[in-house]
Design an enzyme around this catalytic site. Structure first.
Site, short mmCIF file in Angstrom:
data_model
loop_
_atom_site.label_atom_id
_atom_site.label_comp_id
_atom_site.label_asym_id
_atom_site.label_seq_id
_atom_site.Cartn_x
_atom_site.Cartn_y
_atom_site.Cartn_z
N GLY A 79 24.37 43.75 57.96
CA GLY A 79 24.17 42.28 57.32
C GLY A 79 24.22 42.68 55.58
O GLY A 79 24.20 43.76 55.39
N ALA A 80 24.18 41.49 54.92
CA ALA A 80 24.13 41.33 53.66
C ALA A 80 22.83 42.27 53.09
O ALA A 80 21.69 41.87 53.79
CB ALA A 80 24.20 40.24 53.09
N SER A 86 21.73 45.29 53.66
CA SER A 86 21.07 46.00 54.39
C SER A 86 21.23 47.29 54.22
O SER A 86 20.41 48.19 55.00
CB SER A 86 21.73 45.70 56.05
OG SER A 86 22.81 46.18 55.83
N SER A 110 25.91 50.33 51.86
CA SER A 110 26.64 51.39 51.05
C SER A 110 25.87 52.37 50.44
O SER A 110 26.52 53.68 50.31
CB SER A 110 26.99 50.55 49.59
OG SER A 110 28.01 49.63 49.79
N THR A 125 37.19 48.35 47.16
CA THR A 125 37.95 47.03 47.59
C THR A 125 38.02 45.60 46.53
O THR A 125 38.78 44.80 47.03
CB THR A 125 38.22 46.84 49.09
OG1 THR A 125 36.95 46.16 49.44
CG2 THR A 125 38.62 47.93 49.76
N HIS A 181 27.20 49.67 41.65
CA HIS A 181 27.66 50.62 42.73
C HIS A 181 28.09 51.73 41.76
O HIS A 181 27.80 52.99 42.39
CB HIS A 181 28.76 50.05 43.33
CG HIS A 181 28.39 49.46 44.32
ND1 HIS A 181 28.68 49.88 45.90
CD2 HIS A 181 27.65 48.04 44.93
CE1 HIS A 181 28.15 48.94 46.77
NE2 HIS A 181 27.46 48.19 46.17
N LYS A 182 28.63 51.83 40.66
CA LYS A 182 29.22 52.80 40.16
C LYS A 182 28.19 53.68 39.50
O LYS A 182 28.25 55.26 39.47
CB LYS A 182 30.16 52.28 38.93
CG LYS A 182 31.42 51.63 39.21
CD LYS A 182 32.29 51.41 38.12
CE LYS A 182 33.56 50.83 38.35
NZ LYS A 182 34.45 50.47 37.12
N GLU A 183 27.12 53.33 38.83
CA GLU A 183 26.03 53.80 38.65
C GLU A 183 25.28 54.63 39.59
O GLU A 183 24.79 55.81 39.40
CB GLU A 183 25.03 53.08 37.86
CG GLU A 183 25.50 52.37 36.49
CD GLU A 183 24.59 51.23 36.24
OE1 GLU A 183 23.70 50.71 36.71
OE2 GLU A 183 24.79 50.68 34.76
N GLU A 198 40.29 51.80 42.78
CA GLU A 198 40.27 50.26 43.19
C GLU A 198 41.36 49.82 43.85
O GLU A 198 42.41 49.65 43.18
CB GLU A 198 39.87 49.43 41.67
CG GLU A 198 38.53 49.94 41.27
CD GLU A 198 38.22 49.29 39.94
OE1 GLU A 198 38.96 48.56 39.33
OE2 GLU A 198 36.99 49.64 39.37
#
Length: 184
Positions: A9-10, A12, A15, A35, A50-52, A62
């Site tokens: 789920g969101a 969770s 990543s 994406t 996310h990048k950090e 990308e």
């Protein structure tokens, strides 16, 4: 040379868990395929975070289309795709269609385009020399969306997740930050 699916789920921890797997298997030699399209400030902030979190040595691409070409040409040890459901959203949003009035033929045409892209990702598993980790959201365990586009998205995402899970060597379901290995 495995295909690993990480779903849940969101928020969770999908990543973060996928990144841990990629770091463990690929070290500094990881290709991260993002994406998402930064279309508003909230999405830009998500991308920034996310990048950090990723090692600076990881290559980032990308893209949400033609991923077979990107994966098959890569010399990385691991390719991490984050995420399938965002890729599906991008395909849906690029179509100029009145979703509430869309007929089944129009929806099927779009789904077949998405399915073709997913099939190419699965085909890349056969030529890529490393592991592919694919992150996706589990969207079928909640309420039925009120709007037609939400139902279309949920149904297509569910079918694409099923397709990937069938082909995957390992599948993890993230529940409140805890990875549960459900296949492999």
């Amino acid at each position: 040379m495995k295909l690993i699916m990480v779903t849940g789920g969101a928020r969770s921890g999908k990543s973060e868990f996928a990144e841990e797997l990629a770091l463990k298997e690929g070290g500094d030699n990881v290709l991260y395929i993002a994406t998402s399209i930064p279309f508003d400030e909230e999405m830009k902030e998500r991308i920034k975070r996310h990048k950090e979190r990723r090692p600076p040595s990881w290559e980032t691409k990308e893209a949400y289309k033609n991923l077979y070409e990107v994966i098959s040409k890569s010399s990385a040890k691991v390719v991490l795709i984050d995420c399938l459901t965002v890729m599906i959203t991008n395909f849906l949003m690029e179509v100029d269609l009145m979703w509430e009035k869309a007929n089944i033929e129009e929806i099927d045409k779009i789904e077949s385009q998405i399915a073709a892209e997913v099939e190419k990702i699965l085909k890349a598993k056969k030529v890529f020399k490393g592991d592919i980790i694919l992150v996706t959201n589990e969207v079928g365990m909640g309420l039925v969306p009120e709007y037609k586009l939400g139902r279309i998205f949920r149904d297509i995402a569910g079918r694409m997740n099923k397709k990937v899970a069938e082909a995957a060597d390992e599948v993890y379901l993230m529940v409140s930050g805890i990875p549960l290995k459900i296949k492999g």
